[in-house]
Design a protein around this motif. Structure first.
Motif, PDB file in Angstrom:
ATOM      1  N   PRO A  70       0.840  -1.205   0.000  1.00  0.00           N
ATOM      2  CA  PRO A  70       0.000   0.000   0.000  1.00  0.00           C
ATOM      3  C   PRO A  70       0.867   1.244   0.000  1.00  0.00           C
ATOM      4  O   PRO A  70       1.920   1.283   0.626  1.00  0.00           O
ATOM      5  CB  PRO A  70      -0.795  -0.116   1.302  1.00  0.00           C
ATOM      6  N   GLU A  71       0.414   2.244  -0.744  1.00  0.00           N
ATOM      7  CA  GLU A  71       1.133   3.518  -0.794  1.00  0.00           C
ATOM      8  C   GLU A  71       0.853   4.265   0.504  1.00  0.00           C
ATOM      9  O   GLU A  71      -0.299   4.457   0.880  1.00  0.00           O
ATOM     10  CB  GLU A  71       0.653   4.334  -1.994  1.00  0.00           C
ATOM     11  N   ASP A  72       1.889   4.658   1.204  1.00  0.00           N
ATOM     12  CA  ASP A  72       1.732   5.338   2.485  1.00  0.00           C
ATOM     13  C   ASP A  72       1.754   6.840   2.259  1.00  0.00           C
ATOM     14  O   ASP A  72       2.790   7.479   2.302  1.00  0.00           O
ATOM     15  CB  ASP A  72       2.852   4.917   3.447  1.00  0.00           C
ATOM     16  N   ASP A  73       0.551   7.391   2.011  1.00  0.00           N
ATOM     17  CA  ASP A  73       0.471   8.832   1.780  1.00  0.00           C
ATOM     18  C   ASP A  73      -0.313   9.540   2.881  1.00  0.00           C
ATOM     19  O   ASP A  73      -0.712  10.685   2.737  1.00  0.00           O
ATOM     20  CB  ASP A  73      -0.142   9.135   0.408  1.00  0.00           C
ATOM     21  N   GLY A  74      -0.537   8.845   3.997  1.00  0.00           N
ATOM     22  CA  GLY A  74      -1.209   9.447   5.137  1.00  0.00           C
ATOM     23  C   GLY A  74      -2.724   9.433   5.047  1.00  0.00           C
ATOM     24  O   GLY A  74      -3.398   9.887   5.957  1.00  0.00           O
ATOM     25  N   GLN A  75      -3.282   8.931   3.976  1.00  0.00           N
ATOM     26  CA  GLN A  75      -4.731   8.873   3.838  1.00  0.00           C
ATOM     27  C   GLN A  75      -5.221   7.520   4.314  1.00  0.00           C
ATOM     28  O   GLN A  75      -4.477   6.541   4.349  1.00  0.00           O
ATOM     29  CB  GLN A  75      -5.154   9.100   2.388  1.00  0.00           C
ATOM     30  N   GLU A  76      -6.527   7.485   4.661  1.00  0.00           N
ATOM     31  CA  GLU A  76      -7.074   6.225   5.155  1.00  0.00           C
ATOM     32  C   GLU A  76      -7.175   5.170   4.062  1.00  0.00           C
ATOM     33  O   GLU A  76      -7.000   3.992   4.298  1.00  0.00           O
ATOM     34  CB  GLU A  76      -8.458   6.472   5.778  1.00  0.00           C
ATOM     35  N   SER A  77      -7.475   5.588   2.836  1.00  0.00           N
ATOM     36  CA  SER A  77      -7.587   4.640   1.723  1.00  0.00           C
ATOM     37  C   SER A  77      -6.416   4.866   0.774  1.00  0.00           C
ATOM     38  O   SER A  77      -6.427   5.785  -0.023  1.00  0.00           O
ATOM     39  CB  SER A  77      -8.914   4.831   0.996  1.00  0.00           C
ATOM     40  N   SER A  78      -5.410   4.036   0.889  1.00  0.00           N
ATOM     41  CA  SER A  78      -4.233   4.213   0.043  1.00  0.00           C
ATOM     42  C   SER A  78      -4.309   3.293  -1.160  1.00  0.00           C
ATOM     43  O   SER A  78      -4.932   2.237  -1.120  1.00  0.00           O
ATOM     44  CB  SER A  78      -2.961   3.947   0.847  1.00  0.00           C
ATOM     45  N   VAL A  79      -3.661   3.697  -2.221  1.00  0.00           N
ATOM     46  CA  VAL A  79      -3.659   2.943  -3.474  1.00  0.00           C
ATOM     47  C   VAL A  79      -2.534   1.907  -3.419  1.00  0.00           C
ATOM     48  O   VAL A  79      -1.407   2.233  -3.065  1.00  0.00           O
ATOM     49  CB  VAL A  79      -3.429   3.903  -4.664  1.00  0.00           C
ATOM     50  N   PRO A  80      -2.827   0.650  -3.758  1.00  0.00           N
ATOM     51  CA  PRO A  80      -1.756  -0.354  -3.747  1.00  0.00           C
ATOM     52  C   PRO A  80      -0.780  -0.146  -4.896  1.00  0.00           C
ATOM     53  O   PRO A  80      -1.158   0.295  -5.972  1.00  0.00           O
ATOM     54  CB  PRO A  80      -2.513  -1.678  -3.895  1.00  0.00           C
ATOM     55  N   ILE A  81       0.483  -0.474  -4.625  1.00  0.00           N
ATOM     56  CA  ILE A  81       1.530  -0.399  -5.640  1.00  0.00           C
ATOM     57  C   ILE A  81       1.957  -1.820  -5.967  1.00  0.00           C
ATOM     58  O   ILE A  81       2.282  -2.603  -5.061  1.00  0.00           O
ATOM     59  CB  ILE A  81       2.728   0.424  -5.142  1.00  0.00           C
ATOM     60  N   PHE A  82       1.947  -2.166  -7.235  1.00  0.00           N
ATOM     61  CA  PHE A  82       2.292  -3.509  -7.677  1.00  0.00           C
ATOM     62  C   PHE A  82       3.727  -3.516  -8.197  1.00  0.00           C
ATOM     63  O   PHE A  82       4.077  -2.705  -9.046  1.00  0.00           O
ATOM     64  CB  PHE A  82       1.342  -3.971  -8.783  1.00  0.00           C
ATOM     65  N   THR A  83       4.537  -4.429  -7.688  1.00  0.00           N
ATOM     66  CA  THR A  83       5.908  -4.586  -8.159  1.00  0.00           C
ATOM     67  C   THR A  83       6.182  -6.059  -8.398  1.00  0.00           C
ATOM     68  O   THR A  83       5.530  -6.926  -7.828  1.00  0.00           O
ATOM     69  CB  THR A  83       6.938  -4.029  -7.142  1.00  0.00           C
ATOM     70  N   ILE A 152       3.410  -4.355 -17.063  1.00  0.00           N
ATOM     71  CA  ILE A 152       2.207  -4.820 -16.364  1.00  0.00           C
ATOM     72  C   ILE A 152       2.095  -4.250 -14.951  1.00  0.00           C
ATOM     73  O   ILE A 152       1.013  -3.785 -14.566  1.00  0.00           O
ATOM     74  CB  ILE A 152       2.126  -6.361 -16.385  1.00  0.00           C
ATOM     75  N   PRO A 153       3.156  -4.243 -14.138  1.00  0.00           N
ATOM     76  CA  PRO A 153       3.000  -3.635 -12.801  1.00  0.00           C
ATOM     77  C   PRO A 153       2.609  -2.157 -12.851  1.00  0.00           C
ATOM     78  O   PRO A 153       1.768  -1.708 -12.075  1.00  0.00           O
ATOM     79  CB  PRO A 153       4.382  -3.803 -12.158  1.00  0.00           C
ATOM     80  N   LYS A 154       3.207  -1.402 -13.784  1.00  0.00           N
ATOM     81  CA  LYS A 154       2.841   0.016 -13.919  1.00  0.00           C
ATOM     82  C   LYS A 154       1.381   0.143 -14.340  1.00  0.00           C
ATOM     83  O   LYS A 154       0.648   0.988 -13.821  1.00  0.00           O
ATOM     84  CB  LYS A 154       3.723   0.699 -14.962  1.00  0.00           C
ATOM     85  N   LEU A 155       0.970  -0.704 -15.282  1.00  0.00           N
ATOM     86  CA  LEU A 155      -0.398  -0.658 -15.793  1.00  0.00           C
ATOM     87  C   LEU A 155      -1.408  -0.926 -14.685  1.00  0.00           C
ATOM     88  O   LEU A 155      -2.392  -0.200 -14.527  1.00  0.00           O
ATOM     89  CB  LEU A 155      -0.544  -1.683 -16.922  1.00  0.00           C
ATOM     90  N   VAL A 156      -1.152  -1.934 -13.880  1.00  0.00           N
ATOM     91  CA  VAL A 156      -2.074  -2.290 -12.806  1.00  0.00           C
ATOM     92  C   VAL A 156      -2.074  -1.211 -11.725  1.00  0.00           C
ATOM     93  O   VAL A 156      -3.121  -0.868 -11.172  1.00  0.00           O
ATOM     94  CB  VAL A 156      -1.709  -3.669 -12.215  1.00  0.00           C
ATOM     95  N   SER A 157      -0.903  -0.655 -11.425  1.00  0.00           N
ATOM     96  CA  SER A 157      -0.826   0.417 -10.422  1.00  0.00           C
ATOM     97  C   SER A 157      -1.588   1.661 -10.888  1.00  0.00           C
ATOM     98  O   SER A 157      -2.319   2.279 -10.104  1.00  0.00           O
ATOM     99  CB  SER A 157       0.633   0.778 -10.139  1.00  0.00           C
ATOM    100  N   VAL A 158      -1.425   2.025 -12.158  1.00  0.00           N
ATOM    101  CA  VAL A 158      -2.149   3.187 -12.699  1.00  0.00           C
ATOM    102  C   VAL A 158      -3.642   2.925 -12.698  1.00  0.00           C
ATOM    103  O   VAL A 158      -4.437   3.812 -12.358  1.00  0.00           O
ATOM    104  CB  VAL A 158      -1.638   3.532 -14.126  1.00  0.00           C
ATOM    105  N   ASN A 159      -4.047   1.713 -13.026  1.00  0.00           N
ATOM    106  CA  ASN A 159      -5.471   1.364 -13.014  1.00  0.00           C
ATOM    107  C   ASN A 159      -6.048   1.494 -11.609  1.00  0.00           C
ATOM    108  O   ASN A 159      -7.158   2.019 -11.435  1.00  0.00           O
ATOM    109  CB  ASN A 159      -5.660  -0.056 -13.543  1.00  0.00           C
ATOM    110  N   ALA A 160      -5.315   1.029 -10.594  1.00  0.00           N
ATOM    111  CA  ALA A 160      -5.771   1.140  -9.211  1.00  0.00           C
ATOM    112  C   ALA A 160      -5.868   2.604  -8.791  1.00  0.00           C
ATOM    113  O   ALA A 160      -6.815   3.004  -8.102  1.00  0.00           O
ATOM    114  CB  ALA A 160      -4.823   0.377  -8.286  1.00  0.00           C
ATOM    115  N   GLU A 161      -4.909   3.416  -9.218  1.00  0.00           N
ATOM    116  CA  GLU A 161      -4.938   4.837  -8.879  1.00  0.00           C
ATOM    117  C   GLU A 161      -6.107   5.536  -9.568  1.00  0.00           C
ATOM    118  O   GLU A 161      -6.753   6.419  -8.988  1.00  0.00           O
ATOM    119  CB  GLU A 161      -3.612   5.496  -9.266  1.00  0.00           C
ATOM    120  N   MET A 162      -6.408   5.143 -10.820  1.00  0.00           N
ATOM    121  CA  MET A 162      -7.559   5.712 -11.514  1.00  0.00           C
ATOM    122  C   MET A 162      -8.852   5.398 -10.780  1.00  0.00           C
ATOM    123  O   MET A 162      -9.724   6.261 -10.626  1.00  0.00           O
ATOM    124  CB  MET A 162      -7.631   5.171 -12.954  1.00  0.00           C
TER     125      MET A 162
END
Length: 198
Positions: A70-83, A152-162
């Protein structure tokens, strides 16, 4: 104020959409190249020999794994990062091997190094098809690795952020609609109050 926030979110969404589209195009061209190179390798192969998933056996194992953080940006709902991580050995076993290697003579170390490099070569799927692997098959493997490790990891991460930005836009629009409804109700009450006073 709320309109500015929504505009910024929509702008962010458009940037993500552009990045997503570019990554999809890149993945599509990589997949096309993979299939073309496999077809070239099959065309040039000896009679009766075909390269592809029909000839996989029990040796087929994943050499890369997905790690989701999970991206730690201080928000309660963080976007997962795929690597993607390469399949590695157990750290405790590696430490034990390191301790044993220090105690073993140089000849033993050379034999152990040769054995581990032979094991790594056996893990390479290209070795399953013999020593003289066609160049087209090597290119297909390189394109597959690029797709799996980078695109693929970038694509999935961008999709989750969208998806996260879409949720934030919906929340901001609901908040704005509630504020507008409250303001309209207040204006209506003020209007009714002035009519009664008149």
């Amino acid at each position: 104020m709320e309109a500015d926030h929504i505009d910024k979110l929509l702008e962010r969404y458009l940037h993500l959409l552009h990045e997503y589209t570019a990554l999809r195009d890149q993945l599509s061209s990589l997949q096309t190249g993979i299939y073309q190179n496999i077809a070239r390798a099959n065309f040039a192969a000896e009679r009766g020999l075909r390269f592809g998933q029909d000839h996989y056996d029990e040796r087929m194992q994943a050499s890369r794994r997905v790690a989701i953080t999970p991206e730690d940006d201080g928000q309660e709902s963080s976007v997962p990062i795929f690597t993607i991580t390469s399949e590695s050995k157990d750290p405790e076993k590696e430490a034990a091997v390191d301790d044993d290697a220090r105690n073993v003579a140089e000849e033993g170390e050379k034999k152990e190094a040769d054995a581990s490099s032979a094991k790594m070569r056996r893990r390479d799927p290209l070795r399953w098809f013999g020593l003289l692997t066609p160049m087209a098959l090597r290119q297909a493997q390189a394109q597959s690795i690029e797709a799996v490790e980078q695109v693929i990891p970038k694509l999935v991460s961008v999709n989750a952020e969208m998806a996260q930005v879409e949720i934030e836009v919906r929340r901001a629009r609901k908040k704005r609609a509630k504020a507008e409804a409250a303001a309209a109700k207040k204006e209506q009450e003020v209007g009714v109050g002035t009519e009664v006073a008149a």
